[in-house]
Each structure stands twice: as C-alpha cells, then as structure tokens.
Design an enzyme around this catalytic site. Structure first.
Site: not given
Ligand code: PIR
Ligand code: CA
Length: 317
Positions: A128, A243, A170
C-alpha cells in the site's frame, strides 16, 4: 468469501489510510496478517516504521514480525507527502510508544523469508506504498515469484492520477519498482484511484465508526478528521478517500471490487506521463491473463468490512 483465511503480508508507509488498512487486516477473520514491512513514501522510513509499530500497539497487534524496508526508491530521490499526512506521516491522533521490537531483517528480506517459508501459493502480498520492497524482494530471491499467490497493490489507476495528471503517488515516486512488480510473472491486481476515490469517509461512515465506541475506532475517527482537513485543502475532496484498506478488502471479499483482466504496464519514459499505469481495455484479455485492474467498487460493502474488523478488534488490553 473463502473458508481458510488468506495469509497476507502488508507492505506499507503509514500513512493514515495505511493505518486503517493494518487495522482491517488484523481484525478481519477472512485474512491472516502474517507480517508487516515498511517503505519510505508518505514520510521517511524512520517515521513510517515508528508509525507502523504505534498502530500495532493501538490495535493490539502482536506475535507477527514488523521489519523496516527501503529508505528510498530504486532510482529516484525520495519524495514524501507531508501536505496529506503531516510531517510525522501520521499527524492527528496521539500515537503510543511501540510495544513490539522491530525484526532485525530488512523488509525485502522478511518478504523473501515469509514467502519461502510458506507453502507455494499461500502468501498474498498487499503493498500500500511504493513498490520498492516488493521489487527488491523479487530481485533478491526470484524463487518467490512463482510461490506468491498474488500481489494486490494499492496504486495507479486507469483514469488519471493524484500526484501528476496521469500518475498516482505510490507508482510515481518509484516507477521503476512498479514496473518490475507488474511485469513479474505472478498474478497482480491493481487497486487504483478508479475505485479508491469512491471509498469515501462520508458523515454516515463516520457515524458508524464512532458507533463502535472502542479506542481503536476512536483512533480511526481521529485519523479521518486529520485526513479530511488535508484532503479538502490539498485536493478539494469534501469527504476524504481512504485508499489502502480497499486493497485489503479486495482480498477479504471478492464482492467488494469489480475486476477486469487486462494487459498492464507502467510508463517509464514519458515526458508528461511518467508513472502512468497503462491498462489495455480495448478487448477482453486472453483467458487466464495474470494482470487485473479494479474498475468498480461496492463502497457500502467495503465499509461493512472496516466496521466489522473494528468491532472484532474491540478494546485491546
Ligand atoms: C494519499 C497518498 C499519497 C498522496 C496523496 N495525495 C494521498 C498515499 C496513501 O497512503 C495511498 O497509499 C496512496 N499514497 C494514494 O495515492
Ligand atoms: Ca499508503
């Protein structure tokens, strides 16, 4: 839902939604959380590792190894997300001091050891965060590839990004690692923004979580409060999307997501599209194609699983 719990390794960068993913994995009877590894992303490796151990304490997670993984992407410089997650990576709730000792192995080594020690087809990897540790593990010990049941990752999307116009965080922070992971010969499922942007922590969802009434549920509420503020300020979401637990829910219950088999790759040379996950949806994929992308979600069912997991976790001692 299948009868025997699926054994999963969570590779994460907590991270508000990563923390909720960990709670879901621990509380759900349909999956057996066997190990947790951390990777730099939402914050630096020391912070996300500390956060993972703090979340473990909140949830009463014990008896499984936690290992610190990669401190930077394979090729690029580290890029963090303090605007979303705060400087600690998990700003908002107070985090208790860790109760668990960190495993001395590198996260990639723990992934290798976990997969090699289990029966073939037993372990599902659920990343994740950036895919750095998974890519390193596949290179460190290629024999894990045919032994892994499936890689179900949160990242990417077929309909646009959140860190650039085309690319999700990611994937974009370590596109080379993502390229390795989607191109290795193991079953891989992409749980991208197409579905996670529909897993929203609405006021109704908040009320259900508050109704659980335990310390871990209050912790999730505080995570969502913070996430709600930053998501509104930085991305204009009225209710924040959550997410990472969606990838865990995809393993818990196949009814949560609508998946489609499709050729999938990661852009490494585009000048505007670096880190874009490109799925070829023009025609049905050949029978048995090993890559799948999530295109639809039953958000109510997803939240049912989160609330159920919190109820089962209860109030750990
Ligand atoms: C969420 C994340 C990174 C940036 C933003 N704008 C929002 C992180 C979350 O933890 C998830 O794994 C993933 N990266 C969503 O892009
Ligand atoms: Ca994450």
């Amino acid at each position: 839902m299948s009868d025997a719990p699926r054994r999963i390794l969570l590779d994460c960068d907590p991270g508000h939604d990563d923390a909720i993913a960990m709670l879901l994995a621990w509380g759900s009877p349909a999956v057996d959380l066997v190990a947790v590894t951390t990777v730099a992303g939402n914050a630096g490796i020391e912070n996300v590792t500390r956060n993972a151990l703090g979340v473990a304490r909140v949830a009463g997670i014990a008896g499984i190894p936690f290992a610190r993984g990669a401190s930077r992407p394979l090729v690029r410089h580290v890029e963090l997300a303090p605007d979303i997650h705060g400087d600690s990576g998990l700003d908002g709730p107070a985090l208790p001091e860790p109760a668990l000792e960190l495993d001395p192995r590198h996260g990639a080594q723990l992934i290798v050891d976990t997969v090699m020690a289990a029966d073939p087809g037993e372990i599902t990897l659920v990343p994740t965060g950036a895919l750095t540790n998974i890519a390193l593990a596949a290179r460190l010990e290629p024999r894990i590839v045919p032994r892994v049941r499936e890689v179900v990752f949160m990242g990417g999307g077929v309909g646009g990004g959140n860190w650039s116009a085309t690319s999700e965080f990611n994937i974009l922070i370590d596109p080379e690692a993502a390229h390795i992971v989607v191109n290795e010969d193991w079953p891989v499922t992409m749980v991208g923004l197409d579905v996670t942007h529909r897993a929203l922590a609405t006021p109704e969802v908040r009320a259900r979580i508050d109704g659980v009434g335990t310390a871990p549920a209050r912790f999730v509420g505080e995570l969502l409060d913070f996430f709600g503020v930053t998501y509104l300020a930085s991305q204009g979401f009225v209710h924040p999307p959550v997410h990472d637990p969606v990838a865990v829910a995809a393993v818990i219950d196949p009814a949560v997501l609508e998946l489609r088999a499709a050729p999938l790759d990661v852009e490494l040379s585009g000048t505007l599209t670096l880190g874009m996950t490109v799925a070829d949806l023009r025609a049905p994929a050949p029978e048995g194609h090993r890559q799948r992308v999530a295109l639809g979600i039953d958000a109510d069912l997803f939240w049912d699983h989160v609330v159920d997991a919190l109820e089962r976790i209860g109030d750990p001692a």
